[in-house]
Design a protein around this motif. Structure first.
Motif, mmCIF file in Angstrom:
data_model
loop_
_atom_site.group_PDB
_atom_site.id
_atom_site.type_symbol
_atom_site.label_atom_id
_atom_site.label_comp_id
_atom_site.label_asym_id
_atom_site.label_seq_id
_atom_site.Cartn_x
_atom_site.Cartn_y
_atom_site.Cartn_z
ATOM 1 N N GLN A 10 -0.630 2.618 1.864
ATOM 2 C CA GLN A 10 -0.707 3.002 0.458
ATOM 3 C C GLN A 10 -2.172 3.231 0.085
ATOM 4 O OE1 GLN A 10 2.109 3.520 -0.969
ATOM 5 N NE2 GLN A 10 1.367 4.137 -2.982
ATOM 6 N N ARG B 118 1.523 2.758 -6.475
ATOM 7 C CA ARG B 118 2.338 1.742 -5.821
ATOM 8 C C ARG B 118 3.649 2.363 -5.321
ATOM 9 N NH1 ARG B 118 3.673 -3.059 -9.475
ATOM 10 N NH2 ARG B 118 4.143 -1.408 -10.966
ATOM 11 N N ARG B 119 4.176 1.781 -4.257
ATOM 12 C CA ARG B 119 5.455 2.245 -3.714
ATOM 13 C C ARG B 119 6.281 1.043 -3.285
ATOM 14 N NH1 ARG B 119 7.396 7.185 -1.772
ATOM 15 N NH2 ARG B 119 5.331 8.131 -1.846
ATOM 16 N N TRP C 17 9.125 -0.392 -0.966
ATOM 17 C CA TRP C 17 9.802 -0.118 0.303
ATOM 18 C C TRP C 17 10.942 -1.103 0.502
ATOM 19 C CZ3 TRP C 17 9.092 4.162 2.955
ATOM 20 C CH2 TRP C 17 7.885 4.848 2.834
ATOM 21 N N GLU D 125 0.585 -2.091 -2.744
ATOM 22 C CA GLU D 125 -0.536 -1.703 -3.585
ATOM 23 C C GLU D 125 -1.543 -0.932 -2.724
ATOM 24 O OE1 GLU D 125 -0.773 -2.572 -6.816
ATOM 25 O OE2 GLU D 125 0.817 -4.079 -7.020
ATOM 26 N N PRO D 126 -2.514 -0.253 -3.349
ATOM 27 C CA PRO D 126 -3.528 0.443 -2.553
ATOM 28 C C PRO D 126 -4.214 -0.500 -1.561
ATOM 29 C CG PRO D 126 -3.659 1.167 -4.813
ATOM 30 C CD PRO D 126 -2.667 0.036 -4.796
ATOM 31 N N ALA E 118 8.374 5.668 -5.364
ATOM 32 C CA ALA E 118 7.143 5.520 -6.133
ATOM 33 C C ALA E 118 7.385 4.667 -7.373
ATOM 34 C CB ALA E 118 6.609 6.892 -6.542
ATOM 35 N N CYS F 261 1.359 8.125 -7.051
ATOM 36 C CA CYS F 261 1.656 7.373 -5.833
ATOM 37 C C CYS F 261 1.339 8.241 -4.621
ATOM 38 C CB CYS F 261 3.128 6.955 -5.822
ATOM 39 S SG CYS F 261 3.658 6.181 -4.287
ATOM 40 N N THR G 286 0.786 8.036 -0.380
ATOM 41 C CA THR G 286 0.966 7.237 0.827
ATOM 42 C C THR G 286 0.562 8.056 2.039
ATOM 43 O OG1 THR G 286 2.866 6.137 -0.205
ATOM 44 C CG2 THR G 286 2.610 5.877 2.172
#
Length: 374
Positions: A145, A149-150, A152, A183-184, A200, A205, A207
């Motif tokens: 990332q 934010r994503r 999963w 998070e990043p 996302a 977002c 990735t």
């Protein structure tokens, strides 16, 4: 002096690369919080959108709208993209490392896996809720990332049946076992065939997916045989002086089958030819790859490989961009250093043999390598 593969790595959550390969590679997932603290995207959103519009770049636009999933292959012009605030859409751009130096540098962090397996860096940008649906890959992947934010969800999926009449390979009965929000700087490693679904959370977002090559055995064998057959100097023609007259003309002659079998046996018995063919296939540049004209004239000095160059070696050969060269002694050590480090200091180049310098000059003039800035 210990090898870097024996040093603990933040990228791998404190594991050494050796330990990661033993415990996780092709075995089980690994979630790493802050694998790259303070990570910056290799390029911003506008740069990614501009890249997706280029005809030589592979890109896809995926939208999950009121009528279901839709897929559009690139090039994708900016005006064809949905509004940024519209939810549930994703832009995928493949092979960003071939075009963006920062993406290439990011990909180099994963060279504890052989270059023959390392494929490319893909970037996914998604609006809120955007994703590509629950699916599985046939290869290993690191999901890093880099902005936004994503969420999963992952699982060991036994039922790999797909939804019918959908332009994407989306699992019909996804059963997640774990869930993470990245998070990043966070990263998730997944082995092949682990089902996953990324969505996302919020805006902007982005990735980075570091993917790996997993050649299909039959396809690789066919490509090797084709390449070896093109190189073989065998002008023997099929002869059948004892062929009798036949009342079954459509039947395949047994002699012809034996002739073909002998040809294949001769190809496969040529171990050196097979080795060269494999090295050439594995270093063949991707389609639509081109190299720039050299800047200035050749002079022996510090060198670096172009980011699009693929270079590997074995005990007797050096392979670069689909070509193979015999190498031994000091020249072989020099070329292996160039392949492993993707660069050479000036002193090493200046002490190289005339033959090695001539080869380096040829590669420089082809745009395969460049002079390193002082």
């Amino acid at each position: 002096m210990t090898s870097p593969i024996s040093h603990p790595s933040d990228l791998l959550g404190g594991l050494t690369p050796s330990r990661f390969m033993q415990r996780h590679w092709q075995k089980k997932p690994l979630l790493v919080r802050q694998a790259i603290p303070g990570v910056q995207p290799p390029l911003d959103r506008r740069g990614l959108f501009d890249l997706a519009a280029q005809p030589q770049v592979e890109s896809r636009l995926i939208v999950n709208g009121p009528k279901g999933w839709s897929l559009r292959s690139g090039p994708v012009q900016r005006r064809a993209l949905p509004p940024l605030k519209q939810p549930d859409w994703t832009l995928l751009v493949q092979g960003v490392d071939l075009h963006v130096p920062a993406a290439h540098e990011l990909l180099q962090r994963f060279r504890f896996v052989p270059d023959a397996r390392l494929d490319d860096l893909m970037i996914s940008w998604a609006s809120p809720g955007g994703g590509v649906g629950p699916h599985f890959d046939s290869y290993d992947v690191f999901l890093l990332q880099v902005s936004g934010r994503r969420r999963w969800r992952i699982g060991r999926q036994k039922d790999l049946s797909l939804q019918p009449d959908v332009p994407l390979k989306i699992l019909a009965n996804f059963q997640p076992e774990e869930e993470f929000v990245l998070e990043p700087g966070d990263m998730l490693y997944l082995p092949p065939r682990w089902a996953h679904d990324g969505e996302a959370v919020g805006e902007d977002c982005m990735t980075c997916s570091i993917g790996f090559r997993a050649p299909q055995r039959g396809g690789l064998a066919a490509e090797l045989l084709q390449r070896m057959g093109d190189e073989v100097d065998d002008s023997v023609l099929y002869r059948d002086p004892h062929q009798p007259a036949t009342d079954a003309p459509a039947a395949m002659p047994e002699g012809l089958l034996s002739f073909a079998e002998e040809g294949l046996r001769r190809l496969l018995a040529d171990r050196q030819g097979l080795t060269c063919a494999l090295g050439e296939v594995m270093t063949e540049p991707k389609p639509s790859t081109w190299f720039d004209e050299p800047a200035g004239e050749w002079e022996p000095g510090a060198l670096r490989l172009d980011r699009r160059t693929r270079m590997m070696y074995d005990e007797r050969h050096v392979f670069i961009n689909g070509e193979s060269f015999r190498a031994g002694g000091a020249d072989a050590r020099l070329m292996r250093e160039l392949a492993d480090r993707r660069g050479l200091p000036a002193a090493r180049v200046q002490r190289a043999s005339p033959d090695a310098q001539a080869l380096l000059q040829d590669w420089f003039e082809a745009g395969w390598l460049h002079r390193e800035s002082p």
